[in-house]
Design a protein around this motif. Structure first.
Motif, mmCIF file in Angstrom:
data_model
loop_
_atom_site.group_PDB
_atom_site.id
_atom_site.type_symbol
_atom_site.label_atom_id
_atom_site.label_comp_id
_atom_site.label_asym_id
_atom_site.label_seq_id
_atom_site.Cartn_x
_atom_site.Cartn_y
_atom_site.Cartn_z
ATOM 1 N N GLU A 7 -18.231 -49.346 7.358
ATOM 2 C CA GLU A 7 -18.877 -48.389 6.459
ATOM 3 C C GLU A 7 -18.302 -47.005 6.744
ATOM 4 N N PHE A 8 -17.753 -46.388 5.700
ATOM 5 C CA PHE A 8 -17.046 -45.127 5.871
ATOM 6 C C PHE A 8 -17.490 -44.100 4.831
ATOM 7 N N ILE A 9 -17.440 -42.834 5.231
ATOM 8 C CA ILE A 9 -17.482 -41.770 4.228
ATOM 9 C C ILE A 9 -16.057 -41.239 4.154
ATOM 10 N N GLU A 10 -15.428 -41.355 2.981
ATOM 11 C CA GLU A 10 -14.050 -40.898 2.827
ATOM 12 C C GLU A 10 -14.021 -39.587 2.058
ATOM 13 N N VAL A 11 -13.246 -38.648 2.577
ATOM 14 C CA VAL A 11 -13.065 -37.377 1.866
ATOM 15 C C VAL A 11 -11.663 -37.394 1.297
ATOM 16 N N THR A 12 -11.571 -37.630 -0.012
ATOM 17 C CA THR A 12 -10.280 -37.833 -0.668
ATOM 18 C C THR A 12 -10.465 -37.694 -2.181
ATOM 19 N N TYR A 13 -9.348 -37.527 -2.899
ATOM 20 C CA TYR A 13 -9.469 -37.449 -4.360
ATOM 21 C C TYR A 13 -9.786 -38.826 -4.944
ATOM 22 N N CYS A 14 -9.259 -39.876 -4.296
ATOM 23 C CA CYS A 14 -9.576 -41.244 -4.717
ATOM 24 C C CYS A 14 -9.376 -42.172 -3.526
ATOM 25 N N PRO A 15 -10.365 -42.971 -3.156
ATOM 26 C CA PRO A 15 -10.202 -43.873 -2.015
ATOM 27 C C PRO A 15 -9.041 -44.843 -2.249
ATOM 28 N N GLU A 16 -8.269 -45.069 -1.187
ATOM 29 C CA GLU A 16 -7.063 -45.884 -1.309
ATOM 30 C C GLU A 16 -7.361 -47.273 -1.852
ATOM 31 N N ILE A 17 -8.537 -47.813 -1.521
ATOM 32 C CA ILE A 17 -8.852 -49.181 -1.936
ATOM 33 C C ILE A 17 -8.978 -49.284 -3.467
ATOM 34 N N LEU A 18 -9.197 -48.141 -4.140
ATOM 35 C CA LEU A 18 -9.310 -48.157 -5.610
ATOM 36 C C LEU A 18 -7.948 -48.032 -6.291
ATOM 37 N N VAL A 19 -6.993 -47.414 -5.592
ATOM 38 C CA VAL A 19 -5.675 -47.170 -6.195
ATOM 39 C C VAL A 19 -4.882 -48.477 -6.259
ATOM 40 N N SER A 20 -4.202 -48.722 -7.382
ATOM 41 C CA SER A 20 -3.378 -49.937 -7.488
ATOM 42 C C SER A 20 -2.209 -49.843 -6.510
ATOM 43 N N PRO A 21 -2.012 -50.871 -5.655
ATOM 44 C CA PRO A 21 -0.888 -50.833 -4.718
ATOM 45 C C PRO A 21 0.445 -50.874 -5.480
ATOM 46 N N GLN A 22 1.403 -50.029 -5.059
ATOM 47 C CA GLN A 22 2.698 -49.933 -5.755
ATOM 48 C C GLN A 22 3.371 -51.285 -5.936
ATOM 49 N N ASP A 23 3.384 -52.095 -4.885
ATOM 50 C CA ASP A 23 4.046 -53.402 -4.976
ATOM 51 C C ASP A 23 3.358 -54.295 -6.005
ATOM 52 N N ASP A 24 2.030 -54.167 -6.110
ATOM 53 C CA ASP A 24 1.287 -54.940 -7.108
ATOM 54 C C ASP A 24 1.694 -54.509 -8.517
ATOM 55 N N ALA B 118 3.358 -56.682 -11.350
ATOM 56 C CA ALA B 118 2.688 -56.778 -12.645
ATOM 57 C C ALA B 118 3.703 -56.583 -13.779
ATOM 58 N N ARG B 119 4.613 -55.605 -13.576
ATOM 59 C CA ARG B 119 5.626 -55.359 -14.606
ATOM 60 C C ARG B 119 6.489 -56.611 -14.794
ATOM 61 N N GLU B 120 6.865 -57.251 -13.674
ATOM 62 C CA GLU B 120 7.682 -58.468 -13.760
ATOM 63 C C GLU B 120 6.911 -59.575 -14.464
ATOM 64 N N ALA B 121 5.651 -59.692 -14.114
ATOM 65 C CA ALA B 121 4.821 -60.746 -14.693
ATOM 66 C C ALA B 121 4.672 -60.553 -16.200
ATOM 67 N N LEU B 122 4.500 -59.297 -16.589
ATOM 68 C CA LEU B 122 4.315 -59.006 -18.015
ATOM 69 C C LEU B 122 5.607 -59.259 -18.783
ATOM 70 N N ARG B 123 6.734 -58.856 -18.164
ATOM 71 C CA ARG B 123 8.051 -59.119 -18.765
ATOM 72 C C ARG B 123 8.241 -60.609 -18.987
ATOM 73 N N ALA B 124 7.943 -61.392 -17.939
ATOM 74 C CA ALA B 124 8.132 -62.848 -18.007
ATOM 75 C C ALA B 124 7.256 -63.437 -19.108
ATOM 76 N N ARG B 125 6.059 -62.902 -19.220
ATOM 77 C CA ARG B 125 5.113 -63.382 -20.225
ATOM 78 C C ARG B 125 5.647 -63.140 -21.633
ATOM 79 N N LEU B 126 6.194 -61.939 -21.856
ATOM 80 C CA LEU B 126 6.727 -61.588 -23.172
ATOM 81 C C LEU B 126 7.944 -62.445 -23.499
ATOM 82 N N LEU B 127 8.770 -62.663 -22.496
ATOM 83 C CA LEU B 127 9.966 -63.489 -22.661
ATOM 84 C C LEU B 127 9.534 -64.893 -23.066
ATOM 85 N N GLN B 128 8.521 -65.402 -22.382
ATOM 86 C CA GLN B 128 7.988 -66.740 -22.656
ATOM 87 C C GLN B 128 7.487 -66.813 -24.108
#
Lengths: 365, 144
Positions: free
Chosen positions: B108-125, B129-139
């Protein structure tokens, strides 16, 4: 990539834990290791690289199995997840399935396969009296087994006050000639994790620290990890403000006791006891002795059993401190030091004139 | 047996929780949060407080929750058990509660930040996601 070479991140990913899940895991792990939240990224870094599932050998000597009972109550991580994911617990009398020759064989194999790199955990003191005959396992004295297994260990962790400081078996008159692990093992890093028993999450916390960073955490003068034993119970006690204001319970059923005032005069050893009970608490963070209305016994300190009565106050408490919080804190620290000194002399006296504690002694206090 | 029955007859009076005026530590935490907000604004340095590393009573926690209040944003991140996140009444001060699959609080934490990291989408994800969407469109192009 063989199973033991995978990092914890890979293992978690394999189980469908997402990157956010890993982030959460690291934040809660840093908290569990007693590290500040800013160390969370260091934990993440280490866990992404860590590619070890070290062999752990647990030896139980002159003990009551209370430390193992405590260990099995760890909840974050659970002992199951620790055993199955993070370590290879190759020998532990109580928890292993094998028995007899097969158990001893497992120990021999683990030692051979991981010589120089396994982690040795010990609970219980080592009896030296009568040639070590007071406690033997598979025909070996505790002394010979400890020496043999410590020889190939990367580090040794003394779990509980008996292994760390001799504990109850070493209490006056020490009939079995009990000594601590550190009295025997002097050429290896030995970490003391005292307590009767230690807090479950402190046990898994120090093991997890070794897994995460590949080294033991920073230790104090008594070989205890500072992250968990850096402050006294008193300094972290939620009843501390009552001490600072001079409000003390005089008996266990008076108005002060009911109002949750400081238990100093009822013999609380919080001021001289270094442990994490006041913050980590017990039973999944439910409570700890002082919160349940009883003073601290000081069970994680050396010679706690011979340190005078559990219900004898450490020394005369200070008069109520008023004024700025800084003054209170400074006075508190000064009194703490004085009390610690006073306690040493009390312990010395108690040791010199050791008598059996009777119920009358308890009632006197 | 008679003795055992007697035990059941002993009255049990549960003690009341420490009173709100016993929440001595909440004001100190507010001071700390004030300093942390200063560092966030002036040096762009987020920080957080591990509430479980502090000897807080239930009264402290309750009073802290009341003093901070609830802001505009709240949500649950479901990964490795649920995590509850909400912005307090003070912008930039977030309350984050991590739970395991059994819904036991594991942090349990109180975070002082503009947005808690756990809410931000991870860059690698996001890359995946871009690859997955590309593959989907190609399909889809192949399908139609």
């Amino acid at each position: 990539m063989s199973e033991p070479d995978k990092s914890l991140f890979d293992l978690l990913a394999q189980r469908g834990v997402s990157r956010r899940g890993f982030l959460k895991f690291c934040a809660t792990t840093a908290s569990m290791l007693g590290l500040p939240p800013s160390m969370s990224s260091a934990v993440a870094e280490a866990l992404t690289q860590a590619a070890r599932r070290p062999s752990v050998i647990w030896l139980s000597f002159q003990e009551c199995t209370g430390c193992t009972e405590s260990l099995t109550r760890a909840y974050s991580p659970t002992i199951e997840s620790l055993i199955f994911d993070a370590i290879s617990l190759d020998y532990h009398h109580t928890l292993q399935a094998a028995s007899g020759d097969a158990a001893e064989e497992a120990r021999a194999q683990a030692m051979k396969a991981n010589y120089g790199s396994y982690l040795l955990l010990v609970d219980g003191s080592i009896p030296l009296g009568e040639g070590g005959a007071y406690s033997t396992i598979a025909g070996h004295t505790n002394l010979s087994m400890l020496k043999e297994v410590a020889e190939g260990a990367a580090a040794v962790v003394s779990i509980g006050t008996c292994a760390a400081f001799g504990g109850l078996p070493m209490a006056n008159p020490n009939p079995t000639g009990a000594v601590s692990v550190k009295d025997i093992v002097q050429d290896k890093p030995v970490m003391n994790v005292p307590g009767c028993p230690p807090i479950p999450n402190v046990i898994v916390g120090v093991v997890a620290h070794f897994l995460t960073f590949g080294a033991l955490p920073e230790l104090d003068a008594l070989g205890r990890p500072k992250v968990f034993y850096g402050d006294t119970i008193h300094d972290r006690c939620y009843r501390r403000p009552f001490y600072d204001r001079g409000l003390f319970a005089k008996t266990f059923d008076d108005e002060g006791a009911r109002n949750g005032w400081c238990l100093y005069e009822l013999g609380c050893k919080g001021p001289t006891t270094y442990n994490a009970c006041a913050t980590l608490k017990w039973n999944g963070g439910t409570s700890f002795p002082i919160q349940s209305g009883h003073g601290c016994l000081g069970c994680s300190e050396p010679k706690f059993w011979d340190g005078g009565g559990f219900y004898t106050a450490l020394s005369t408490p200070i008069q109520p401190v008023t004024g700025a919080a800084v003054t209170a804190a400074l006075a508190g620290a000064a009194v703490g030091a004085a009390v610690a000194f006073g306690n040493q002399s009390t312990k010395g006296k108690a040791k010199a004139a050791h008598t059996k504690v009777t119920i009358d002694d308890l009632e006197k206090a | 047996m008679a003795k055992l029955n007697d035990i059941a007859a002993i009255p049990i009076h549960p003690m009341a929780l420490p009173k709100a005026e016993h929440a001595y530590q909440a004001p100190a935490i507010l001071q700390q949060l004030l300093a942390m907000l200063g560092r966030l604004i002036e040096h762009d340095e987020p920080d957080s407080i591990d509430l479980r590393a502090l000897p807080l009573t239930e009264a402290d926690m309750q009073s802290l929750r009341e003093l901070l209040g609830e802001g505009e944003v709240s949500g649950v991140v479901t990964t490795y058990g649920p995590s509850q996140v909400f912005e307090t009444g003070y912008s930039g001060v977030w309350w984050v509660t991590h739970m395991n699959d059994d819904e036991e609080v594991i942090g349990e934490f109180i975070e002082v930040t503009y947005c808690p990291e756990i809410l931000v989408s991870p860059q690698d994800d996001v890359r995946e996601a871009r690859e997955a969407l590309r593959a989907r469109l190609l399909q889809n192009q192949l399908d139609y």
